[in-house]
Motif scaffolding. Structure first.
Motif, PDB file in Angstrom:
ATOM      1  N   GLY A  80     -64.256 -37.843 111.010  1.00  0.00           N
ATOM      2  CA  GLY A  80     -65.652 -38.020 111.429  1.00  0.00           C
ATOM      3  C   GLY A  80     -65.756 -39.232 112.326  1.00  0.00           C
ATOM      4  N   ARG A  81     -66.593 -40.183 111.916  1.00  0.00           N
ATOM      5  CA  ARG A  81     -66.770 -41.405 112.711  1.00  0.00           C
ATOM      6  C   ARG A  81     -65.810 -42.503 112.312  1.00  0.00           C
ATOM      7  NH1 ARG A  81     -72.721 -42.643 114.363  1.00  0.00           N
ATOM      8  NH2 ARG A  81     -71.674 -44.632 114.479  1.00  0.00           N
ATOM      9  N   GLN A  82     -65.023 -42.286 111.284  1.00  0.00           N
ATOM     10  CA  GLN A  82     -64.104 -43.311 110.797  1.00  0.00           C
ATOM     11  C   GLN A  82     -62.655 -42.895 111.024  1.00  0.00           C
ATOM     12  OE1 GLN A  82     -65.084 -43.943 106.690  1.00  0.00           O
ATOM     13  NE2 GLN A  82     -66.942 -45.051 107.187  1.00  0.00           N
ATOM     14  N   ILE A  83     -61.779 -43.854 110.861  1.00  0.00           N
ATOM     15  CA  ILE A  83     -60.342 -43.577 110.924  1.00  0.00           C
ATOM     16  C   ILE A  83     -59.780 -43.801 109.529  1.00  0.00           C
ATOM     17  CG2 ILE A  83     -58.125 -44.280 111.900  1.00  0.00           C
ATOM     18  CD1 ILE A  83     -59.656 -45.083 114.438  1.00  0.00           C
ATOM     19  N   ARG A  84     -59.059 -42.820 109.054  1.00  0.00           N
ATOM     20  CA  ARG A  84     -58.417 -42.900 107.743  1.00  0.00           C
ATOM     21  C   ARG A  84     -56.940 -43.213 107.984  1.00  0.00           C
ATOM     22  NH1 ARG A  84     -60.158 -41.976 102.944  1.00  0.00           N
ATOM     23  NH2 ARG A  84     -62.104 -41.120 103.735  1.00  0.00           N
ATOM     24  N   TYR A  85     -56.485 -44.310 107.383  1.00  0.00           N
ATOM     25  CA  TYR A  85     -55.108 -44.759 107.557  1.00  0.00           C
ATOM     26  C   TYR A  85     -54.244 -44.274 106.403  1.00  0.00           C
ATOM     27  CZ  TYR A  85     -56.802 -47.683 111.295  1.00  0.00           C
ATOM     28  OH  TYR A  85     -57.355 -48.114 112.467  1.00  0.00           O
ATOM     29  N   ARG A  86     -52.974 -44.015 106.714  1.00  0.00           N
ATOM     30  CA  ARG A  86     -51.989 -43.628 105.714  1.00  0.00           C
ATOM     31  C   ARG A  86     -50.633 -44.161 106.153  1.00  0.00           C
ATOM     32  NH1 ARG A  86     -48.793 -39.772 107.825  1.00  0.00           N
ATOM     33  NH2 ARG A  86     -49.643 -38.456 109.473  1.00  0.00           N
ATOM     34  N   LEU A  87     -49.676 -44.149 105.232  1.00  0.00           N
ATOM     35  CA  LEU A  87     -48.321 -44.539 105.609  1.00  0.00           C
ATOM     36  C   LEU A  87     -47.802 -43.558 106.650  1.00  0.00           C
ATOM     37  CD1 LEU A  87     -46.658 -45.445 102.191  1.00  0.00           C
ATOM     38  CD2 LEU A  87     -47.874 -46.934 103.787  1.00  0.00           C
ATOM     39  N   HIS A  88     -46.983 -44.037 107.551  1.00  0.00           N
ATOM     40  CA  HIS A  88     -46.461 -43.205 108.625  1.00  0.00           C
ATOM     41  C   HIS A  88     -45.679 -42.014 108.098  1.00  0.00           C
ATOM     42  CE1 HIS A  88     -43.677 -41.994 111.831  1.00  0.00           C
ATOM     43  NE2 HIS A  88     -44.691 -42.276 112.632  1.00  0.00           N
ATOM     44  N   ASP A  89     -44.815 -42.252 107.096  1.00  0.00           N
ATOM     45  CA  ASP A  89     -44.023 -41.159 106.544  1.00  0.00           C
ATOM     46  C   ASP A  89     -43.391 -41.581 105.217  1.00  0.00           C
ATOM     47  OD1 ASP A  89     -41.846 -42.805 107.240  1.00  0.00           O
ATOM     48  OD2 ASP A  89     -41.393 -41.662 109.043  1.00  0.00           O
ATOM     49  N   ASP A  90     -42.588 -40.697 104.671  1.00  0.00           N
ATOM     50  CA  ASP A  90     -41.947 -40.970 103.386  1.00  0.00           C
ATOM     51  C   ASP A  90     -40.955 -42.127 103.448  1.00  0.00           C
ATOM     52  OD1 ASP A  90     -43.380 -38.973 102.155  1.00  0.00           O
ATOM     53  OD2 ASP A  90     -41.790 -37.470 102.359  1.00  0.00           O
ATOM     54  N   HIS A  91     -40.440 -42.428 104.633  1.00  0.00           N
ATOM     55  CA  HIS A  91     -39.497 -43.543 104.757  1.00  0.00           C
ATOM     56  C   HIS A  91     -40.177 -44.864 104.421  1.00  0.00           C
ATOM     57  CE1 HIS A  91     -37.461 -40.700 107.656  1.00  0.00           C
ATOM     58  NE2 HIS A  91     -36.616 -40.835 106.657  1.00  0.00           N
ATOM     59  N   VAL A  92     -41.420 -45.020 104.854  1.00  0.00           N
ATOM     60  CA  VAL A  92     -42.163 -46.247 104.557  1.00  0.00           C
ATOM     61  C   VAL A  92     -42.432 -46.328 103.057  1.00  0.00           C
ATOM     62  CG1 VAL A  92     -44.265 -47.567 105.023  1.00  0.00           C
ATOM     63  CG2 VAL A  92     -43.195 -46.242 106.864  1.00  0.00           C
ATOM     64  N   ALA A  93     -42.809 -45.212 102.459  1.00  0.00           N
ATOM     65  CA  ALA A  93     -43.038 -45.181 101.009  1.00  0.00           C
ATOM     66  C   ALA A  93     -41.751 -45.535 100.265  1.00  0.00           C
ATOM     67  CB  ALA A  93     -43.544 -43.811 100.581  1.00  0.00           C
ATOM     68  N   GLN A  94     -40.634 -45.009 100.716  1.00  0.00           N
ATOM     69  CA  GLN A  94     -39.349 -45.292 100.076  1.00  0.00           C
ATOM     70  C   GLN A  94     -38.990 -46.773 100.206  1.00  0.00           C
ATOM     71  OE1 GLN A  94     -36.073 -43.013 101.637  1.00  0.00           O
ATOM     72  NE2 GLN A  94     -34.637 -43.811 100.126  1.00  0.00           N
ATOM     73  N   LEU A  95     -39.250 -47.356 101.359  1.00  0.00           N
ATOM     74  CA  LEU A  95     -38.987 -48.778 101.565  1.00  0.00           C
ATOM     75  C   LEU A  95     -39.803 -49.622 100.591  1.00  0.00           C
ATOM     76  CD1 LEU A  95     -37.422 -50.744 103.412  1.00  0.00           C
ATOM     77  CD2 LEU A  95     -39.365 -50.659 104.973  1.00  0.00           C
ATOM     78  N   LEU A  96     -41.083 -49.289 100.427  1.00  0.00           N
ATOM     79  CA  LEU A  96     -41.933 -50.002  99.476  1.00  0.00           C
ATOM     80  C   LEU A  96     -41.446 -49.792  98.047  1.00  0.00           C
ATOM     81  CD1 LEU A  96     -45.411 -49.139 101.007  1.00  0.00           C
ATOM     82  CD2 LEU A  96     -44.305 -51.385 101.009  1.00  0.00           C
ATOM     83  N   ASP A  97     -41.108 -48.555  97.716  1.00  0.00           N
ATOM     84  CA  ASP A  97     -40.631 -48.250  96.365  1.00  0.00           C
ATOM     85  C   ASP A  97     -39.370 -49.049  96.042  1.00  0.00           C
ATOM     86  OD1 ASP A  97     -42.708 -46.449  96.165  1.00  0.00           O
ATOM     87  OD2 ASP A  97     -41.441 -44.668  96.385  1.00  0.00           O
ATOM     88  N   GLU A  98     -38.459 -49.138  96.987  1.00  0.00           N
ATOM     89  CA  GLU A  98     -37.213 -49.882  96.763  1.00  0.00           C
ATOM     90  C   GLU A  98     -37.478 -51.368  96.561  1.00  0.00           C
ATOM     91  OE1 GLU A  98     -34.117 -48.887  96.156  1.00  0.00           O
ATOM     92  OE2 GLU A  98     -34.735 -46.792  96.312  1.00  0.00           O
TER      93      GLU A  98
END
Length: 114
Positions: A80-98
């Motif tokens: 809509g009028r806003q931007i919803r942000y998310r992690l780029h991909d599973d690699h970023v999630a894996q980096l955080l998890d590690e």
């Protein structure tokens, strides 16, 4: 592990790649950016939602998201009028998890950071 690896240590000989890795790791070393990434690890959020989640000013959240987007760690999608942000991909999630796993592992052994 990652793309094209066989579980061994990846070799990155060219300086631009090493520089990008260093900038990425530097971005992860900033508590405010790490708070944002961990929140986005849970679910996509708008800037307004992130402001309430992490207790930062809107301008600071927007600035940090620009840095993270420039490094390819997050993406923004119009909602809509806003931007919803998310992690780029599973690699970023894996980096955080590690990183979280490593800290928890050290804490469990009693030799965490002072």
């Amino acid at each position: 592990m990652g793309h094209g690896t066989d579980g061994g240590i990846p070799t990155v000989a060219d300086t631009p790649a090493v520089d990008l890795i260093a900038r990425t790791m530097h971005a992860l070393s900033t508590p405010s950016r790490l708070h944002l990434l961990l929140r986005l690890r849970a679910e996509p959020r708008t800037v307004g939602e992130l402001v309430g989640d992490v207790g930062m000013e809107q301008s600071a959240v927007s600035h940090q998201l620009r840095v993270l987007r420039h490094l390819g760690l997050v993406v923004g999608e119009r909602d809509g009028r806003q931007i919803r942000y998310r992690l780029h991909d599973d690699h970023v999630a894996q980096l955080l998890d590690e990183a979280v796993f490593h800290v928890e592992h050290l804490a469990g052994r009693g030799d965490g950071p002072d």
